[in-house]
Design a protein around this motif. Structure first.
Motif, PDB file in Angstrom:
ATOM      1  N   ILE A   1      -6.724  -1.517  -1.641  1.00 42.04           N
ATOM      2  CA  ILE A   1      -6.073  -0.307  -2.127  1.00 42.04           C
ATOM      3  C   ILE A   1      -6.511   0.922  -1.333  1.00 42.04           C
ATOM      4  O   ILE A   1      -5.752   1.877  -1.178  1.00 42.04           O
ATOM      5  CB  ILE A   1      -6.321  -0.137  -3.642  1.00 42.04           C
ATOM      6  CG1 ILE A   1      -5.342   0.874  -4.246  1.00 42.04           C
ATOM      7  CG2 ILE A   1      -7.779   0.238  -3.914  1.00 42.04           C
ATOM      8  CD1 ILE A   1      -5.354   0.898  -5.758  1.00 42.04           C
ATOM      9  N   TYR A   2      -7.732   0.909  -0.772  1.00 40.72           N
ATOM     10  CA  TYR A   2      -8.197   2.078  -0.031  1.00 40.72           C
ATOM     11  C   TYR A   2      -7.372   2.302   1.230  1.00 40.72           C
ATOM     12  O   TYR A   2      -7.267   3.414   1.730  1.00 40.72           O
ATOM     13  CB  TYR A   2      -9.689   1.966   0.292  1.00 40.72           C
ATOM     14  CG  TYR A   2     -10.026   0.962   1.364  1.00 40.72           C
ATOM     15  CD1 TYR A   2     -10.474  -0.306   1.039  1.00 40.72           C
ATOM     16  CD2 TYR A   2      -9.910   1.291   2.727  1.00 40.72           C
ATOM     17  CE1 TYR A   2     -10.787  -1.225   2.015  1.00 40.72           C
ATOM     18  CE2 TYR A   2     -10.225   0.377   3.707  1.00 40.72           C
ATOM     19  CZ  TYR A   2     -10.659  -0.885   3.347  1.00 40.72           C
ATOM     20  OH  TYR A   2     -10.966  -1.798   4.315  1.00 40.72           O
ATOM     21  N   ALA A   3      -6.804   1.221   1.761  1.00 41.09           N
ATOM     22  CA  ALA A   3      -5.952   1.356   2.954  1.00 41.09           C
ATOM     23  C   ALA A   3      -4.721   2.186   2.641  1.00 41.09           C
ATOM     24  O   ALA A   3      -4.221   2.931   3.488  1.00 41.09           O
ATOM     25  CB  ALA A   3      -5.548  -0.017   3.471  1.00 41.09           C
ATOM     26  N   ILE A   4      -4.218   2.056   1.418  1.00 36.58           N
ATOM     27  CA  ILE A   4      -3.058   2.841   1.021  1.00 36.58           C
ATOM     28  C   ILE A   4      -3.493   4.274   0.721  1.00 36.58           C
ATOM     29  O   ILE A   4      -2.828   5.226   1.111  1.00 36.58           O
ATOM     30  CB  ILE A   4      -2.381   2.210  -0.200  1.00 36.58           C
ATOM     31  CG1 ILE A   4      -1.930   0.787   0.129  1.00 36.58           C
ATOM     32  CG2 ILE A   4      -1.187   3.057  -0.653  1.00 36.58           C
ATOM     33  CD1 ILE A   4      -1.401   0.013  -1.052  1.00 36.58           C
ATOM     34  N   ARG A   5      -4.616   4.440   0.057  1.00 35.82           N
ATOM     35  CA  ARG A   5      -5.106   5.783  -0.266  1.00 35.82           C
ATOM     36  C   ARG A   5      -5.374   6.585   0.992  1.00 35.82           C
ATOM     37  O   ARG A   5      -5.132   7.787   1.049  1.00 35.82           O
ATOM     38  CB  ARG A   5      -6.380   5.696  -1.101  1.00 35.82           C
ATOM     39  CG  ARG A   5      -6.196   5.173  -2.496  1.00 35.82           C
ATOM     40  CD  ARG A   5      -7.485   5.277  -3.258  1.00 35.82           C
ATOM     41  NE  ARG A   5      -7.862   6.670  -3.504  1.00 35.82           N
ATOM     42  CZ  ARG A   5      -9.057   7.043  -3.932  1.00 35.82           C
ATOM     43  NH1 ARG A   5     -10.003   6.135  -4.131  1.00 35.82           N
ATOM     44  NH2 ARG A   5      -9.326   8.307  -4.144  1.00 35.82           N
ATOM     45  N   SER A   6      -5.901   5.924   2.010  1.00 37.58           N
ATOM     46  CA  SER A   6      -6.257   6.614   3.246  1.00 37.58           C
ATOM     47  C   SER A   6      -5.135   6.608   4.278  1.00 37.58           C
ATOM     48  O   SER A   6      -5.232   7.294   5.298  1.00 37.58           O
ATOM     49  CB  SER A   6      -7.500   5.976   3.856  1.00 37.58           C
ATOM     50  OG  SER A   6      -7.210   4.651   4.273  1.00 37.58           O
ATOM     51  N   LEU A   7      -4.087   5.817   4.007  1.00 33.60           N
ATOM     52  CA  LEU A   7      -2.963   5.639   4.940  1.00 33.60           C
ATOM     53  C   LEU A   7      -3.427   5.083   6.283  1.00 33.60           C
ATOM     54  O   LEU A   7      -2.818   5.356   7.321  1.00 33.60           O
ATOM     55  CB  LEU A   7      -2.220   6.975   5.145  1.00 33.60           C
ATOM     56  CG  LEU A   7      -1.638   7.623   3.898  1.00 33.60           C
ATOM     57  CD1 LEU A   7      -0.859   8.880   4.268  1.00 33.60           C
ATOM     58  CD2 LEU A   7      -0.750   6.662   3.136  1.00 33.60           C
ATOM     59  N   ARG A   8      -4.499   4.308   6.248  1.00 33.68           N
ATOM     60  CA  ARG A   8      -5.032   3.709   7.471  1.00 33.68           C
ATOM     61  C   ARG A   8      -4.981   2.194   7.362  1.00 33.68           C
ATOM     62  O   ARG A   8      -5.545   1.625   6.432  1.00 33.68           O
ATOM     63  CB  ARG A   8      -6.461   4.168   7.717  1.00 33.68           C
ATOM     64  CG  ARG A   8      -6.587   5.647   8.017  1.00 33.68           C
ATOM     65  CD  ARG A   8      -8.019   6.046   8.267  1.00 33.68           C
ATOM     66  NE  ARG A   8      -8.148   7.460   8.589  1.00 33.68           N
ATOM     67  CZ  ARG A   8      -9.301   8.070   8.824  1.00 33.68           C
ATOM     68  NH1 ARG A   8     -10.427   7.374   8.777  1.00 33.68           N
ATOM     69  NH2 ARG A   8      -9.330   9.353   9.101  1.00 33.68           N
ATOM     70  N   GLY A   9      -4.325   1.579   8.340  1.00 39.85           N
ATOM     71  CA  GLY A   9      -4.334   0.123   8.398  1.00 39.85           C
ATOM     72  C   GLY A   9      -3.505  -0.575   7.350  1.00 39.85           C
ATOM     73  O   GLY A   9      -3.739  -1.744   7.052  1.00 39.85           O
ATOM     74  N   MET A  10      -2.512   0.115   6.800  1.00 43.67           N
ATOM     75  CA  MET A  10      -1.651  -0.535   5.813  1.00 43.67           C
ATOM     76  C   MET A  10      -0.916  -1.696   6.477  1.00 43.67           C
ATOM     77  O   MET A  10      -0.416  -1.569   7.583  1.00 43.67           O
ATOM     78  CB  MET A  10      -0.627   0.455   5.254  1.00 43.67           C
ATOM     79  CG  MET A  10      -1.239   1.570   4.427  1.00 43.67           C
ATOM     80  SD  MET A  10       0.027   2.694   3.823  1.00 43.67           S
ATOM     81  CE  MET A  10       0.595   3.423   5.352  1.00 43.67           C
ATOM     82  N   GLN A  11      -0.849  -2.798   5.779  1.00 44.37           N
ATOM     83  CA  GLN A  11      -0.231  -3.980   6.372  1.00 44.37           C
ATOM     84  C   GLN A  11       1.299  -3.900   6.376  1.00 44.37           C
ATOM     85  O   GLN A  11       1.927  -4.329   7.338  1.00 44.37           O
ATOM     86  CB  GLN A  11      -0.661  -5.222   5.607  1.00 44.37           C
ATOM     87  CG  GLN A  11      -2.101  -5.629   5.867  1.00 44.37           C
ATOM     88  CD  GLN A  11      -2.446  -6.915   5.152  1.00 44.37           C
ATOM     89  OE1 GLN A  11      -2.845  -6.895   3.998  1.00 44.37           O
ATOM     90  NE2 GLN A  11      -2.302  -8.042   5.814  1.00 44.37           N
ATOM     91  N   TYR A  12       1.859  -3.410   5.309  1.00 43.37           N
ATOM     92  CA  TYR A  12       3.307  -3.386   5.196  1.00 43.37           C
ATOM     93  C   TYR A  12       3.783  -2.049   4.625  1.00 43.37           C
ATOM     94  O   TYR A  12       3.120  -1.460   3.784  1.00 43.37           O
ATOM     95  CB  TYR A  12       3.801  -4.502   4.274  1.00 43.37           C
ATOM     96  CG  TYR A  12       3.425  -5.892   4.707  1.00 43.37           C
ATOM     97  CD1 TYR A  12       2.359  -6.552   4.111  1.00 43.37           C
ATOM     98  CD2 TYR A  12       4.131  -6.548   5.702  1.00 43.37           C
ATOM     99  CE1 TYR A  12       2.002  -7.820   4.498  1.00 43.37           C
ATOM    100  CE2 TYR A  12       3.776  -7.824   6.106  1.00 43.37           C
ATOM    101  CZ  TYR A  12       2.718  -8.451   5.500  1.00 43.37           C
ATOM    102  OH  TYR A  12       2.360  -9.714   5.894  1.00 43.37           O
ATOM    103  N   TRP A  13       4.919  -1.618   5.075  1.00 47.72           N
ATOM    104  CA  TRP A  13       5.621  -0.499   4.458  1.00 47.72           C
ATOM    105  C   TRP A  13       7.099  -0.629   4.715  1.00 47.72           C
ATOM    106  O   TRP A  13       7.518  -1.304   5.643  1.00 47.72           O
ATOM    107  CB  TRP A  13       5.080   0.850   4.925  1.00 47.72           C
ATOM    108  CG  TRP A  13       5.156   1.101   6.385  1.00 47.72           C
ATOM    109  CD1 TRP A  13       6.159   1.684   7.080  1.00 47.72           C
ATOM    110  CD2 TRP A  13       4.153   0.758   7.334  1.00 47.72           C
ATOM    111  NE1 TRP A  13       5.844   1.733   8.402  1.00 47.72           N
ATOM    112  CE2 TRP A  13       4.624   1.180   8.591  1.00 47.72           C
ATOM    113  CE3 TRP A  13       2.895   0.154   7.264  1.00 47.72           C
ATOM    114  CZ2 TRP A  13       3.882   1.014   9.747  1.00 47.72           C
ATOM    115  CZ3 TRP A  13       2.157  -0.009   8.418  1.00 47.72           C
ATOM    116  CH2 TRP A  13       2.660   0.410   9.642  1.00 47.72           C
ATOM    117  N   GLY A  14       7.888   0.033   3.882  1.00 48.04           N
ATOM    118  CA  GLY A  14       9.325  -0.068   3.987  1.00 48.04           C
ATOM    119  C   GLY A  14       9.925   1.005   4.878  1.00 48.04           C
ATOM    120  O   GLY A  14       9.206   1.733   5.564  1.00 48.04           O
TER     121      GLY A  14
END
Length: 124
Positions: free
Chosen positions: A102-115
């Motif tokens: 979840i921290y990857a989404i909070r930090s917007l770093r290294g997110m695996q997937y997005w639309g």
């Protein structure tokens, strides 16, 4: 194939509500935290909200706290963002994101997937 598909954006007036949805490609996202970020024209991406796979943990940006809620339907692999009391400064393209951490989404770093995003426009 895009694994995350957002919907529900549109043009609304200040003070209105809107609910965004994000359809995930089924079991591929089992165990993933999910969330939303947004990007307004000419501005950097901004974290909006995130929720753990279990739903027990949620995070919100200060700018939306108390106005937005995040929820998910694990049975149907769908993520929601309920946006109330919308303001013109909420105008942006809203993106759904998924990551094991979840921290990857909070930090917007290294997110695996997005639309590809859905546009929300709030008029004053």
């Amino acid at each position: 194939q895009v694994p995350l598909v957002e919907s529900g954006g549109g043009l609304v007036q200040a003070g209105d509500s809107l609910r965004l949805s994000c359809a995930a490609s089924g079991r591929a996202f089992s165990g993933y935290a999910m969330g939303w970020f947004r990007q307004a024209p000419g501005k950097e991406r901004e974290f909006v909200a995130a929720i753990s796979w279990s739903g027990d943990t949620t995070y919100f940006a200060d700018s939306v706290k108390g106005r937005f809620t995040i929820s998910k339907d694990n049975a149907n692999y769908t993520l929601y963002l309920q946006m109330n009391t919308l303001k013109p400064e909420d105008t942006a393209v809203y993106y759904c994101a998924a990551d094991l951490a979840i921290y990857a989404i909070r930090s917007l770093r290294g997110m695996q997937y997005w639309g590809k995003g859905t546009l929300v426009t709030v008029s004053s």
